[in-house]
Enzyme design. Structure first.
Site, PDB file in Angstrom:
ATOM      1  N   THR A 116     -32.314  15.855 -42.223  1.00 14.63           N
ATOM      2  CA  THR A 116     -32.211  14.984 -43.529  1.00 14.63           C
ATOM      3  C   THR A 116     -32.943  15.915 -44.671  1.00 14.63           C
ATOM      4  OG1 THR A 116     -33.164  13.249 -44.754  1.00 14.63           O
ATOM      5  CG2 THR A 116     -34.724  14.140 -43.182  1.00 14.63           C
ATOM      6  N   TYR A 140     -41.161   9.799 -43.098  1.00 10.86           N
ATOM      7  CA  TYR A 140     -39.798   9.821 -42.442  1.00 10.86           C
ATOM      8  C   TYR A 140     -39.445  11.256 -42.559  1.00 10.86           C
ATOM      9  CZ  TYR A 140     -34.503  10.003 -42.365  1.00 10.86           C
ATOM     10  OH  TYR A 140     -33.405  10.398 -42.302  1.00 10.86           O
TER      11      TYR A 140
HETATM   12  N1  UFG Z   1     -31.328   2.838 -55.800  1.00 15.91           N
HETATM   13  C1  UFG Z   1     -30.970   2.146 -56.805  1.00 15.91           C
HETATM   14  N2  UFG Z   1     -30.829   0.796 -56.543  1.00 15.91           N
HETATM   15  C2  UFG Z   1     -30.734   0.124 -55.218  1.00 15.91           C
HETATM   16  C3  UFG Z   1     -30.813   1.332 -54.147  1.00 15.91           C
HETATM   17  C4  UFG Z   1     -31.029   2.602 -54.364  1.00 15.91           C
HETATM   18  O1  UFG Z   1     -31.171   2.491 -58.104  1.00 15.91           O
HETATM   19  O2  UFG Z   1     -30.600  -0.848 -54.915  1.00 15.91           O
HETATM   20  C5  UFG Z   1     -31.149   4.601 -56.180  1.00 15.91           C
HETATM   21  C6  UFG Z   1     -32.287   5.072 -55.740  1.00 15.91           C
HETATM   22  O3  UFG Z   1     -33.572   4.971 -56.463  1.00 15.91           O
HETATM   23  C7  UFG Z   1     -31.790   6.396 -55.354  1.00 15.91           C
HETATM   24  C8  UFG Z   1     -30.475   6.491 -54.966  1.00 15.91           C
HETATM   25  O4  UFG Z   1     -30.139   4.915 -55.519  1.00 15.91           O
HETATM   26  O5  UFG Z   1     -32.003   7.076 -56.624  1.00 15.91           O
HETATM   27  C9  UFG Z   1     -30.058   6.622 -53.739  1.00 15.91           C
HETATM   28  O6  UFG Z   1     -30.698   5.670 -53.185  1.00 15.91           O
HETATM   29  P1  UFG Z   1     -30.506   5.497 -51.468  1.00 15.91           P
HETATM   30  O7  UFG Z   1     -31.580   4.423 -51.054  1.00 15.91           O
HETATM   31  O8  UFG Z   1     -29.023   5.016 -51.365  1.00 15.91           O
HETATM   32  O9  UFG Z   1     -30.615   6.767 -50.823  1.00 15.91           O
HETATM   33  P2  UFG Z   1     -31.955   7.733 -50.717  1.00 15.91           P
HETATM   34  O10 UFG Z   1     -31.374   8.873 -51.701  1.00 15.91           O
HETATM   35  O11 UFG Z   1     -33.178   7.007 -50.986  1.00 15.91           O
HETATM   36  O12 UFG Z   1     -32.107   7.902 -49.259  1.00 15.91           O
HETATM   37  C10 UFG Z   1     -31.114   8.512 -48.395  1.00 15.91           C
HETATM   38  C11 UFG Z   1     -31.261   8.290 -46.962  1.00 15.91           C
HETATM   39  C12 UFG Z   1     -32.567   8.757 -46.442  1.00 15.91           C
HETATM   40  C13 UFG Z   1     -32.823  10.007 -46.831  1.00 15.91           C
HETATM   41  C14 UFG Z   1     -32.818  10.099 -48.183  1.00 15.91           C
HETATM   42  C15 UFG Z   1     -33.054  11.841 -48.652  1.00 15.91           C
HETATM   43  O13 UFG Z   1     -31.021   7.165 -46.945  1.00 15.91           O
HETATM   44  O14 UFG Z   1     -32.278   8.656 -45.089  1.00 15.91           O
HETATM   45  O15 UFG Z   1     -31.611  10.086 -48.643  1.00 15.91           O
HETATM   46  O16 UFG Z   1     -33.480  11.851 -49.770  1.00 15.91           O
HETATM   47  F1  UFG Z   1     -33.984  10.781 -46.280  1.00 15.91           F
END
Ligand code: UFG
Length: 324
Positions: A116, A140
């Site tokens: 990741t 994680y």
């Molecule tokens: N976001 C929102 N609203 C939501 C959900 C997410 O604004 O309801 C934003 C988050 O703040 C973030 C972006 O959208 O800025 C992407 O969020 P996600 O939850 O879709 O994904 P992440 O980037 O947090 O996480 C993903 C993977 C993880 C991995 C990570 C690495 O799910 O397994 O990328 O940064 F570790």
């Protein structure tokens, strides 16, 4: 090749199984169904088991004698890992250790693991290359980094061959719609924006509108799950042909902001997506975009699908789920 896919009933794992079968390889799925779906196991025999059950996993290796393993089985929620780190160290670190011990004892030579971009933490600069020093900021990311450390040590001691594919944000689904992203609970942006467009939730919360990005919302490098699946096959082929052990980034090298995703979904759905501006979610870096030059060079791989096809495929899947 005959490949054992751990977590093959999950989102990325099931797409890898489909791609392996379509490329003419034999697939065995090993999954405990804690987050996976039995109906996503469609391309080969199924062993129901936990990766931490070394005896059970060894029996699976002994029965099928795979040429290699593609290891997806893991816990993968950043927020949950902060609240319950033990689960992440047990499942991701302990589970991988169990797999490595079984491989050593049964003589299985090669493994490709799901890594990741969370191993980089809050990187100082983007795009992020593998030369960026890892510095995870949550359990994680730490658990996935420690997996890589174990792989390197098992390689030295037992000649195991490995690659860790550090993906950025997986998105989309098979165009046929038989498998897709089904998490419970669903916390990821693209599915939640689609849920808001479909009326399954009232609105999408935008976590932070004051980031130092062009529109103030976080930027991520979304990559199609089928592009990820293809990279895993290439990686295993490369290892079995004598390729070097290493970690590789997988991304499109293009960023999209939260607002751009919402806009893209609104265009595909043909309707406004209700949104609410919210505070920042803790632990979210402003921008994560991959430098995937090493994967291009080593695997002769690059992402083929753009954001619009990821959103289109995901939309077809979620709209069909709602109708189902
Ligand atoms: N976001 C929102 N609203 C939501 C959900 C997410 O604004 O309801 C934003 C988050 O703040 C973030 C972006 O959208 O800025 C992407 O969020 P996600 O939850 O879709 O994904 P992440 O980037 O947090 O996480 C993903 C993977 C993880 C991995 C990570 C690495 O799910 O397994 O990328 O940064 F570790």
């Amino acid at each position: 090749m005959r490949i054992c896919v751990t977590g093959g009933a999950g989102y990325i794992g099931s797409h890898a199984c489909k791609a392996l079968a379509e490329a003419g390889h034999e697939v065995i799925v090993y999954d405990n169904l804690s987050t996976g779906h039995r109906r996503f196991v469609r391309w080969g025999p199924f062993c129901h088991g936990d990766i931490r059950d070394t005896v059970r996993f060894r029996a699976c290796l002994r029965e099928f004698r795979p040429d290699g393993i593609i290891h997806f089985a893991a816990s993968a929620y950043v927020g949950e890992s902060v609240m319950d780190p033990g689960k992440y160290f047990s499942n991701n670190v302990g589970g991988t250790l169990s797999i490595l011990e079984a491989m050593r004892d049964e003589g299985c030579p090669a493994i490709v693991v799901s890594g990741t971009c969370a191993v980089y933490g809050q990187p100082g600069a983007v795009p992020i290359a593998e030369t960026c020093p890892p510095n995870p900021i949550n359990p994680y990311g730490a658990s996935k980094l420690f997996m890589e450390r174990m792989l390197a040590d098992f390689a030295t001691a037992h000649s195991l061959r490995w690659m860790s594919l550090r993906y950025f944000n997986a998105a989309g689904s098979s165009a046929q719609g038989e498998i897709g992203e089904l998490h419970e609970p669903e916390t990821h942006l693209i599915p939640r924006v689609m849920f808001a467009a479909l009326g399954i939730i009232d609105a999408i919360d935008i976590f932070g509108t004051d980031y130092p990005t062009p529109d103030g919302t976080c930027v991520r490098d979304y990559i199609h799950v089928e592009d990820l699946a293809r990279a895993h096959i290439r990686a295993l082929e490369r290892l079995l042909a004598g390729g070097e052990n290493m970690a590789l980034n997988l991304g499109t090298e293009r960023g999209a902001s939260v607002r751009e995703i919402i806009q893209g979904v609104a265009e595909i759905a043909g309707r406004m997506v209700p949104c609410r501006d919210r505070e920042r979610r803790s632990g979210d870096p402003a921008i994560l975009v991959a430098d995937a030059a090493r994967a291009r060079e080593v695997l002769d791989w690059s992402a083929q699908k753009n954001l619009s096809s990821m959103l289109q495929d995901a939309w077809s899947f979620f709209a069909a789920q709602k109708g189902a």
